[in-house]
Design a protein around this motif. Sequence first.
Motif, PDB file in Angstrom:
ATOM      1  N   MET A 240      10.360  -2.966  -7.882  1.00 40.50           N
ATOM      2  CA  MET A 240      11.585  -2.160  -7.913  1.00 40.50           C
ATOM      3  C   MET A 240      12.079  -1.974  -9.347  1.00 40.50           C
ATOM      4  SD  MET A 240      15.306  -3.015  -6.228  1.00 40.50           S
ATOM      5  CE  MET A 240      15.626  -4.232  -7.519  1.00 40.50           C
ATOM      6  N   GLU A 241      12.019  -3.054 -10.142  1.00 41.09           N
ATOM      7  CA  GLU A 241      12.525  -2.987 -11.511  1.00 41.09           C
ATOM      8  C   GLU A 241      11.674  -2.078 -12.394  1.00 41.09           C
ATOM      9  OE1 GLU A 241      12.603  -7.059 -12.664  1.00 41.09           O
ATOM     10  OE2 GLU A 241      14.568  -7.465 -11.745  1.00 41.09           O
ATOM     11  N   HIS A 242      10.403  -1.908 -12.043  1.00 42.19           N
ATOM     12  CA  HIS A 242       9.516  -1.101 -12.871  1.00 42.19           C
ATOM     13  C   HIS A 242       9.188   0.254 -12.241  1.00 42.19           C
ATOM     14  CE1 HIS A 242       8.884  -5.176 -14.500  1.00 42.19           C
ATOM     15  NE2 HIS A 242       8.635  -4.554 -15.639  1.00 42.19           N
ATOM     16  N   THR A 243       9.934   0.595 -11.198  1.00 45.25           N
ATOM     17  CA  THR A 243       9.776   1.909 -10.579  1.00 45.25           C
ATOM     18  C   THR A 243      10.944   2.799 -10.994  1.00 45.25           C
ATOM     19  OG1 THR A 243       8.641   0.952  -8.666  1.00 45.25           O
ATOM     20  CG2 THR A 243       9.603   3.141  -8.376  1.00 45.25           C
ATOM     21  N   PRO A 244      10.700   4.001 -11.458  1.00 49.79           N
ATOM     22  CA  PRO A 244      11.793   4.875 -11.910  1.00 49.79           C
ATOM     23  C   PRO A 244      12.666   5.323 -10.746  1.00 49.79           C
ATOM     24  CG  PRO A 244       9.724   6.084 -11.835  1.00 49.79           C
ATOM     25  CD  PRO A 244       9.380   4.651 -11.560  1.00 49.79           C
ATOM     26  N   ASP A 245      13.844   5.833 -11.074  1.00 53.22           N
ATOM     27  CA  ASP A 245      14.731   6.374 -10.041  1.00 53.22           C
ATOM     28  C   ASP A 245      14.002   7.471  -9.269  1.00 53.22           C
ATOM     29  OD1 ASP A 245      16.495   4.660 -11.118  1.00 53.22           O
ATOM     30  OD2 ASP A 245      17.895   6.153 -11.915  1.00 53.22           O
ATOM     31  N   GLY A 246      14.133   7.396  -7.950  1.00 53.36           N
ATOM     32  CA  GLY A 246      13.447   8.363  -7.112  1.00 53.36           C
ATOM     33  C   GLY A 246      11.981   8.033  -6.876  1.00 53.36           C
ATOM     34  N   GLY A 247      11.545   6.880  -7.362  1.00 49.95           N
ATOM     35  CA  GLY A 247      10.145   6.487  -7.225  1.00 49.95           C
ATOM     36  C   GLY A 247       9.841   5.876  -5.861  1.00 49.95           C
ATOM     37  N   MET A 248       8.626   5.389  -5.727  1.00 48.21           N
ATOM     38  CA  MET A 248       8.188   4.882  -4.428  1.00 48.21           C
ATOM     39  C   MET A 248       7.404   3.590  -4.585  1.00 48.21           C
ATOM     40  SD  MET A 248       5.981   6.840  -1.470  1.00 48.21           S
ATOM     41  CE  MET A 248       4.572   7.069  -2.562  1.00 48.21           C
ATOM     42  N   ILE A 249       7.639   2.654  -3.653  1.00 47.03           N
ATOM     43  CA  ILE A 249       6.908   1.391  -3.575  1.00 47.03           C
ATOM     44  C   ILE A 249       6.185   1.352  -2.231  1.00 47.03           C
ATOM     45  CG2 ILE A 249       7.092  -1.126  -3.554  1.00 47.03           C
ATOM     46  CD1 ILE A 249       9.743  -0.757  -5.132  1.00 47.03           C
ATOM     47  N   GLN A 250       4.914   0.972  -2.258  1.00 50.65           N
ATOM     48  CA  GLN A 250       4.138   0.905  -1.024  1.00 50.65           C
ATOM     49  C   GLN A 250       3.650  -0.520  -0.778  1.00 50.65           C
ATOM     50  OE1 GLN A 250       1.361   4.202  -0.027  1.00 50.65           O
ATOM     51  NE2 GLN A 250       1.716   4.877  -2.138  1.00 50.65           N
ATOM     52  N   LEU A 251       3.772  -0.948   0.472  1.00 52.27           N
ATOM     53  CA  LEU A 251       3.239  -2.238   0.902  1.00 52.27           C
ATOM     54  C   LEU A 251       2.150  -1.947   1.937  1.00 52.27           C
ATOM     55  CD1 LEU A 251       6.609  -4.170   1.402  1.00 52.27           C
ATOM     56  CD2 LEU A 251       5.234  -4.001  -0.671  1.00 52.27           C
ATOM     57  N   ASN A 252       0.916  -2.085   1.536  1.00 47.11           N
ATOM     58  CA  ASN A 252      -0.213  -1.770   2.412  1.00 47.11           C
ATOM     59  C   ASN A 252      -0.870  -3.058   2.897  1.00 47.11           C
ATOM     60  OD1 ASN A 252       0.085   1.070   1.898  1.00 47.11           O
ATOM     61  ND2 ASN A 252      -0.906   0.739  -0.091  1.00 47.11           N
ATOM     62  N   VAL A 253      -0.968  -3.210   4.206  1.00 47.10           N
ATOM     63  CA  VAL A 253      -1.505  -4.429   4.811  1.00 47.10           C
ATOM     64  C   VAL A 253      -2.801  -4.109   5.548  1.00 47.10           C
ATOM     65  CG1 VAL A 253      -1.024  -6.375   6.342  1.00 47.10           C
ATOM     66  CG2 VAL A 253       0.855  -5.260   5.106  1.00 47.10           C
ATOM     67  N   SER A 254      -3.785  -4.990   5.397  1.00 45.71           N
ATOM     68  CA  SER A 254      -5.046  -4.856   6.124  1.00 45.71           C
ATOM     69  C   SER A 254      -5.564  -6.249   6.457  1.00 45.71           C
ATOM     70  CB  SER A 254      -6.080  -4.074   5.301  1.00 45.71           C
ATOM     71  OG  SER A 254      -6.363  -4.762   4.093  1.00 45.71           O
ATOM     72  N   GLU A 255      -6.501  -6.307   7.373  1.00 47.30           N
ATOM     73  CA  GLU A 255      -7.019  -7.598   7.826  1.00 47.30           C
ATOM     74  C   GLU A 255      -8.496  -7.484   8.157  1.00 47.30           C
ATOM     75  OE1 GLU A 255      -5.815 -11.109  11.056  1.00 47.30           O
ATOM     76  OE2 GLU A 255      -5.019  -9.067  11.288  1.00 47.30           O
ATOM     77  N   ASN A 256      -9.248  -8.541   7.860  1.00 44.30           N
ATOM     78  CA  ASN A 256     -10.658  -8.620   8.235  1.00 44.30           C
ATOM     79  C   ASN A 256     -10.956 -10.059   8.663  1.00 44.30           C
ATOM     80  OD1 ASN A 256     -11.396 -10.232   5.915  1.00 44.30           O
ATOM     81  ND2 ASN A 256     -11.303  -8.373   4.679  1.00 44.30           N
ATOM     82  N   PRO A 257     -12.175 -10.362   9.078  1.00 43.12           N
ATOM     83  CA  PRO A 257     -12.455 -11.724   9.567  1.00 43.12           C
ATOM     84  C   PRO A 257     -12.253 -12.824   8.534  1.00 43.12           C
ATOM     85  CG  PRO A 257     -14.143 -10.205  10.327  1.00 43.12           C
ATOM     86  CD  PRO A 257     -13.297  -9.449   9.352  1.00 43.12           C
ATOM     87  N   LEU A 258     -12.237 -12.480   7.252  1.00 45.75           N
ATOM     88  CA  LEU A 258     -12.109 -13.490   6.203  1.00 45.75           C
ATOM     89  C   LEU A 258     -10.674 -13.716   5.742  1.00 45.75           C
ATOM     90  CD1 LEU A 258     -15.189 -12.695   3.942  1.00 45.75           C
ATOM     91  CD2 LEU A 258     -14.939 -14.517   5.640  1.00 45.75           C
TER      92      LEU A 258
END
Length: 333
Positions: A240-258
């Motif tokens: 958040m601190e390093h994203t400019p005003d109007g910017g976007m942060i993404q949290l992408n989650v994935s899973e595999n057997p390991l």
Amino acid sequence: MKYLRNQDVLHELLISFVIGIVCMVITYPFVGGYAFLFLFLALVLVGIHYYFSIKRYEQIAQLSLSLDKVLHGSAIRIDEQYEGELSILSDEISKMVIKLNEQTELLQKDKVRLTNAIADIFHQMRTPLTSINLSLTVLNDDHLSNEKALYYRRDIKKQLEKLQWLIETLLKMSKIDAKTAIFHRQEILVKDILTKAMEPFAIPMELKEQKCILNCSDEKMFVDDQWTMEAFSNLIKNAMEHTPDGGMIQLNVSENPLYTEVIVQDNGEGIPEEDIPYMFERFYKGKNAKPESVGIGLAFARMIITAQNGTISVKNHPDGGACFTVRFYKQII
């Protein structure tokens, strides 16, 4: 003659001499003058035994002297080669001395690290304390307007909150360092942890018109929910601190057997390449660090993650912005 003062050597000589006299007296009626020959041979054997006893005690004395030097702080190695049981003893003592020398070096490094850490902590605490002291001095001015007084009171509150966060975080980090932190690990939905981690930043993001997008379904990971939520809170706060005003942060989650993977990505200015290797070091501030940054948020996050069989890495995304990748590996049964 100094070895005659050794009780063991003296007892051996006296016992050998007495046995020789007794044998001579017993055999004299049977062999006559040859009894003195037996006494002579007995004395020769005693002398030979005394010689090898002296050599053994000299070796033991040398080992004792070496140990005394070690106890007084001298870093030495015992390289003497002996035979028999003394060889085994010398080898074991040599291993012990090497281990003590290694531990001494580690303790010295820890001492330097602790000294540097204390200096860094003092420096980080001094800044808000100085700001508080200046604000209190200004508030003592009888001619200060209400508007200015409110501004300085808010600044004091802000600095006190920063101090509180700093102290609490350092205490938690010290618990993890000392391995006294308790992690109640269980299987938890990732979206539940990330949703809670995002809540404190809802209003600041709204004021900056930033968006935080969570791409997650029903992935799970085996972690402590409170500690892990705190780790992701630090990552989201950093994004958040390093994203400019109007910017976007993404949290992408994935899973595999390991493992289960969480990627925290922003579209800010990114991280200078020379700063990337040091991003998770305590009190490290990169070129793009904010003035109010303390430099322990990312280090704290890494400590929590690695303490739970996880890993964290960072790189710049090809489309711009920083990209933190967290992986929690499956529980090994």
